[in-house]
Scaffold this active site. Sequence first.
Site, mmCIF file in Angstrom:
data_model
loop_
_atom_site.group_PDB
_atom_site.id
_atom_site.type_symbol
_atom_site.label_atom_id
_atom_site.label_comp_id
_atom_site.label_asym_id
_atom_site.label_seq_id
_atom_site.Cartn_x
_atom_site.Cartn_y
_atom_site.Cartn_z
ATOM 1 N N GLN A 246 0.837 -1.192 0.000
ATOM 2 C CA GLN A 246 0.000 0.000 0.000
ATOM 3 C C GLN A 246 0.879 1.252 0.000
ATOM 4 O O GLN A 246 1.994 1.239 0.536
ATOM 5 C CB GLN A 246 -0.962 -0.002 1.185
ATOM 6 N N GLY A 272 10.538 20.972 14.674
ATOM 7 C CA GLY A 272 11.478 21.566 15.609
ATOM 8 C C GLY A 272 11.535 20.811 16.919
ATOM 9 O O GLY A 272 11.932 19.662 16.980
ATOM 10 N N GLY A 273 11.124 21.467 17.993
ATOM 11 C CA GLY A 273 11.244 20.873 19.313
ATOM 12 C C GLY A 273 12.611 21.152 19.919
ATOM 13 O O GLY A 273 13.490 21.771 19.305
ATOM 14 N N TRP A 274 12.789 20.701 21.139
ATOM 15 C CA TRP A 274 14.028 20.972 21.866
ATOM 16 C C TRP A 274 15.251 20.493 21.086
ATOM 17 O O TRP A 274 16.255 21.197 20.957
ATOM 18 C CB TRP A 274 13.974 20.302 23.231
ATOM 19 N N GLU A 315 12.804 26.564 19.584
ATOM 20 C CA GLU A 315 13.292 26.767 20.951
ATOM 21 C C GLU A 315 14.767 27.165 20.944
ATOM 22 O O GLU A 315 15.620 26.298 20.960
ATOM 23 C CB GLU A 315 13.079 25.502 21.774
ATOM 24 N N TYR A 316 15.116 28.483 20.923
ATOM 25 C CA TYR A 316 14.196 29.635 20.959
ATOM 26 C C TYR A 316 14.746 30.694 20.037
ATOM 27 O O TYR A 316 15.977 30.865 19.957
ATOM 28 C CB TYR A 316 14.067 30.197 22.376
ATOM 29 N N TYR A 383 4.986 25.121 31.186
ATOM 30 C CA TYR A 383 5.419 23.977 31.991
ATOM 31 C C TYR A 383 6.933 23.895 31.857
ATOM 32 O O TYR A 383 7.557 24.679 31.123
ATOM 33 C CB TYR A 383 4.737 22.678 31.535
ATOM 34 N N ASP A 384 7.556 22.978 32.588
ATOM 35 C CA ASP A 384 9.017 22.833 32.577
ATOM 36 C C ASP A 384 9.749 24.065 33.099
ATOM 37 O O ASP A 384 10.908 24.293 32.739
ATOM 38 C CB ASP A 384 9.539 22.506 31.171
ATOM 39 N N TRP A 521 1.129 18.625 26.269
ATOM 40 C CA TRP A 521 2.180 17.683 25.891
ATOM 41 C C TRP A 521 2.129 16.530 26.882
ATOM 42 O O TRP A 521 2.264 16.743 28.075
ATOM 43 C CB TRP A 521 3.558 18.334 25.952
#
Length: 541
Positions: A246, A272-274, A315-316, A383-384, A521
Amino acid sequence: MRTPLRRAGWAGAAFLLAVTAVPVTAALAAGSVTTTFAKVQDWGTGHEGRVTVSNGTDASVTTWRVEFDLPAGTAISSFWDADVTRTGDHYVAVKKSWAGPLAPGTSFSWGYNGTGGYRAPLNCTVNGAPCGGGTPPPTTAAPTTAAPTTAPPTTAPPTTAPPTTAPPPTGGKKLVGYFAEWGVYARNYHVKNIHTSGSADKLTHILYAFGNTAGGRCAIGDSYADYDKAYTAADSVDGVADTWDQPLRGSFNQLRKLKRLHPQLKVLWSFGGWTWSAGFTQAAQNPAAFADSCYNLVKDPRWADVFDGIDIDWEYPNACGLQCDASGPNAFKNVVSALRNRFGAGSLVTAAITADGSNGGKIDATDYAGAAGNLDWLMPMTYDYFGAFNPQGPTAPHSPLTSYAGIPQAGFYADAAIQKLKSKGVPAGKLLLGIGFYGRGWTGVTQAAPGGSATGGAPGTYETGIEDYKVLKNSCPATSTVGGTAYALCGNNWWSYDTPATIGGKMSYAKGQGLGGSFFWELSGDTGNGELITAMRSGLG
């Protein structure tokens, strides 16, 4: 967003509507197995119900089978935590294999969404006994606890099942959740779990995390998880197995199936992300080329129908995360503008952003207000703020809503970020409040109140210092609150995390501030029946 790729219940008043009972095996156990139906929500054109099977005997029940009829004009459209089959208006629900035996004195709940307003079920039996308890009819022996000779399918509803009728949160509020692509490995969390937990009916948007930003371009994060992993019938959203030939498999194909069953859902691909934010620095040097690469990837003909837009988690910008960026205060605004120009008004463009509300902090480093006009919404990651990345402490809740006496860093709480962003000109209606479905903790702690010293991160299932809510609610139940979130000292481990109760307070805050909704998250941290998502939806409603 969160690890490993970055650092950093039931709602409403339920009431009893029907009770059925039957002895498990009259010669072996005293008491009865009972089943109760409860209305959770009713919005006229649809409803949500909960069914609880309770073992009132003195022996374990290895299986159960609940049969009932629904009055004309109402029908089950989706369900979770039980296998349900239908013949006309007659339904049969049986225990899932993973649920395990029902011990004496315990109960198990499964749920469903239905079309039409709620109406009490008829002709209800459990393990063959008539409604009202007692023994089975004399002409029909009660079945033993063995599985029925013809077991119903152990898969989710087929693709021909009617779509859900559950509405999104009222008032236009958004409820947005991240799905982590790596969750299909050690966590064994798949797109199907969003459906079987009942969470798909409560969400408005899913963010698929993460795509990479390699070389200043949008790139695939994990090709196997994204579009190559073959799903068996048991693990597939619709109960249909993937084939070797498939054109699309993996989580992308499962998201396509999920959207067919829950057409109110929108899905965005987050980049992206950390870990994968380094490429944004190069992207800022040629925003148009970056946007073009993202558009071509998100709109690839193999999965173009899966995604309704793009999410950026840088970030960031003009500040430091895993690495430092010095692109200047306009870089983020320029990248967002290029994305909007390329994707157009018909696609969603969103961003997860810093929640550093301190003076001279990360919010002050970037022109987020200048970018807001080209974004559908912004998600300050509230958060964090604190955690065992400072191994000696002081202990502090990682997601405080408000400040409190002794907070280690001024401006490191949600309200400070929201007020700073609003003061800079970001419309409140474009801000979503962030919730973490996990806790952060330290070990070597002797002080129950925040502010204690520690020797390092508390043990976690996947990473030291971090644990899912679904684990912490049992291993270290919250005992106190501070700053609008919860914490507890369990032995020498100190944990902070949000509970349904603290989430309720945060949702009240979001509504009071006129925010556009809330996000979290990430999905696999919740319980199997979506306890935290339910609290968010109820609070936003």
